[in-house]
Design a protein around this motif. Structure first.
Motif, PDB file in Angstrom:
ATOM      1  N   CYS A 187     108.735  29.648  27.883  1.00 10.84           N
ATOM      2  CA  CYS A 187     107.923  29.891  26.696  1.00 10.84           C
ATOM      3  C   CYS A 187     107.761  31.401  26.480  1.00 10.84           C
ATOM      4  O   CYS A 187     107.710  32.157  27.459  1.00 10.84           O
ATOM      5  N   PRO A 188     107.649  31.859  25.231  1.00  8.52           N
ATOM      6  CA  PRO A 188     107.414  33.291  24.976  1.00  8.52           C
ATOM      7  C   PRO A 188     106.153  33.816  25.656  1.00  8.52           C
ATOM      8  O   PRO A 188     106.049  35.008  25.931  1.00  8.52           O
ATOM      9  N   ASP A 189     105.200  32.925  25.972  1.00 17.00           N
ATOM     10  CA  ASP A 189     103.986  33.345  26.677  1.00 17.00           C
ATOM     11  C   ASP A 189     104.151  33.298  28.194  1.00 17.00           C
ATOM     12  O   ASP A 189     103.196  33.536  28.933  1.00 17.00           O
ATOM     13  N   GLY A 190     105.373  32.942  28.668  1.00 22.30           N
ATOM     14  CA  GLY A 190     105.659  32.964  30.095  1.00 22.30           C
ATOM     15  C   GLY A 190     105.515  31.651  30.832  1.00 22.30           C
ATOM     16  O   GLY A 190     105.715  31.600  32.042  1.00 22.30           O
ATOM     17  N   HIS A 191     105.205  30.569  30.132  1.00 25.03           N
ATOM     18  CA  HIS A 191     105.057  29.265  30.788  1.00 25.03           C
ATOM     19  C   HIS A 191     106.437  28.646  31.035  1.00 25.03           C
ATOM     20  O   HIS A 191     107.331  28.759  30.208  1.00 25.03           O
ATOM     21  N   ASP A 192     106.575  27.960  32.167  1.00 26.53           N
ATOM     22  CA  ASP A 192     107.853  27.335  32.508  1.00 26.53           C
ATOM     23  C   ASP A 192     107.909  25.849  32.165  1.00 26.53           C
ATOM     24  O   ASP A 192     108.982  25.255  32.187  1.00 26.53           O
TER      25      ASP A 192
ATOM     26  N   PRO B 109     124.567  28.394  18.793  1.00 27.07           N
ATOM     27  CA  PRO B 109     123.584  27.361  18.455  1.00 27.07           C
ATOM     28  C   PRO B 109     122.163  27.749  18.854  1.00 27.07           C
ATOM     29  O   PRO B 109     121.948  28.502  19.800  1.00 27.07           O
ATOM     30  N   ARG B 110     121.217  27.207  18.109  1.00 22.31           N
ATOM     31  CA  ARG B 110     119.794  27.406  18.406  1.00 22.31           C
ATOM     32  C   ARG B 110     119.217  26.079  18.871  1.00 22.31           C
ATOM     33  O   ARG B 110     119.505  25.033  18.311  1.00 22.31           O
ATOM     34  N   TYR B 111     118.389  26.155  19.876  1.00 29.67           N
ATOM     35  CA  TYR B 111     117.753  24.969  20.427  1.00 29.67           C
ATOM     36  C   TYR B 111     116.243  25.127  20.326  1.00 29.67           C
ATOM     37  O   TYR B 111     115.710  26.197  20.574  1.00 29.67           O
ATOM     38  N   ASP B 112     115.563  24.050  19.935  1.00 30.80           N
ATOM     39  CA  ASP B 112     114.112  24.053  19.780  1.00 30.80           C
ATOM     40  C   ASP B 112     113.457  23.528  21.053  1.00 30.80           C
ATOM     41  O   ASP B 112     113.911  22.535  21.635  1.00 30.80           O
ATOM     42  N   TYR B 113     112.390  24.188  21.453  1.00 31.30           N
ATOM     43  CA  TYR B 113     111.630  23.804  22.649  1.00 31.30           C
ATOM     44  C   TYR B 113     110.150  23.780  22.310  1.00 31.30           C
ATOM     45  O   TYR B 113     109.703  24.451  21.389  1.00 31.30           O
ATOM     46  N   ARG B 114     109.395  23.018  23.078  1.00 31.06           N
ATOM     47  CA  ARG B 114     107.940  23.012  22.970  1.00 31.06           C
ATOM     48  C   ARG B 114     107.373  23.235  24.363  1.00 31.06           C
ATOM     49  O   ARG B 114     107.807  22.641  25.336  1.00 31.06           O
ATOM     50  N   CYS B 115     106.378  24.119  24.420  1.00 30.85           N
ATOM     51  CA  CYS B 115     105.699  24.415  25.682  1.00 30.85           C
ATOM     52  C   CYS B 115     104.607  23.372  25.902  1.00 30.85           C
ATOM     53  O   CYS B 115     103.767  23.161  25.033  1.00 30.85           O
ATOM     54  N   ARG B 116     104.637  22.727  27.052  1.00 30.12           N
ATOM     55  CA  ARG B 116     103.617  21.728  27.369  1.00 30.12           C
ATOM     56  C   ARG B 116     102.295  22.371  27.747  1.00 30.12           C
ATOM     57  O   ARG B 116     101.244  21.756  27.611  1.00 30.12           O
ATOM     58  N   ALA B 117     102.343  23.619  28.204  1.00 28.75           N
ATOM     59  CA  ALA B 117     101.118  24.306  28.631  1.00 28.75           C
ATOM     60  C   ALA B 117     100.283  24.784  27.445  1.00 28.75           C
ATOM     61  O   ALA B 117      99.071  24.572  27.400  1.00 28.75           O
TER      62      ALA B 117
END
Length: 71
Positions: free
Chosen positions: A30-35, A2-10
């Protein structure tokens, strides 16, 4: 898997993570390194046209009793 969608708040980036269902609630980076990320609610769209066989006529003469005499 399964694939899960996420959004980075930063940074506001939206990204997908493929992982087993057992890890569905694990945090994602996040791919940019944000947690600071949040899992998005996903919806599934099912399209297409299903075909079902036409119903067969019932045996007998019809009516409320299936062809018998009703009094």
């Amino acid at each position: 898997m399964p694939r899960y969608d996420y959004r980075c708040r930063a940074c506001g980036a939206t990204f997908e993570v493929s992982r087993p269902m057992i890890q569905a609630s694990d945090p994602a980076t996040c791919p940019d390194g944000h947690d600071d990320t949040v899992k998005l609610l996903s919806t599934v769209a099912v399209t297409g046209r299903g075909t079902a066989p036409a119903p067969r006529p019932s045996a007998g003469g019809g009516g409320c009793c299936g062809g018998g005499c009703c009094s």
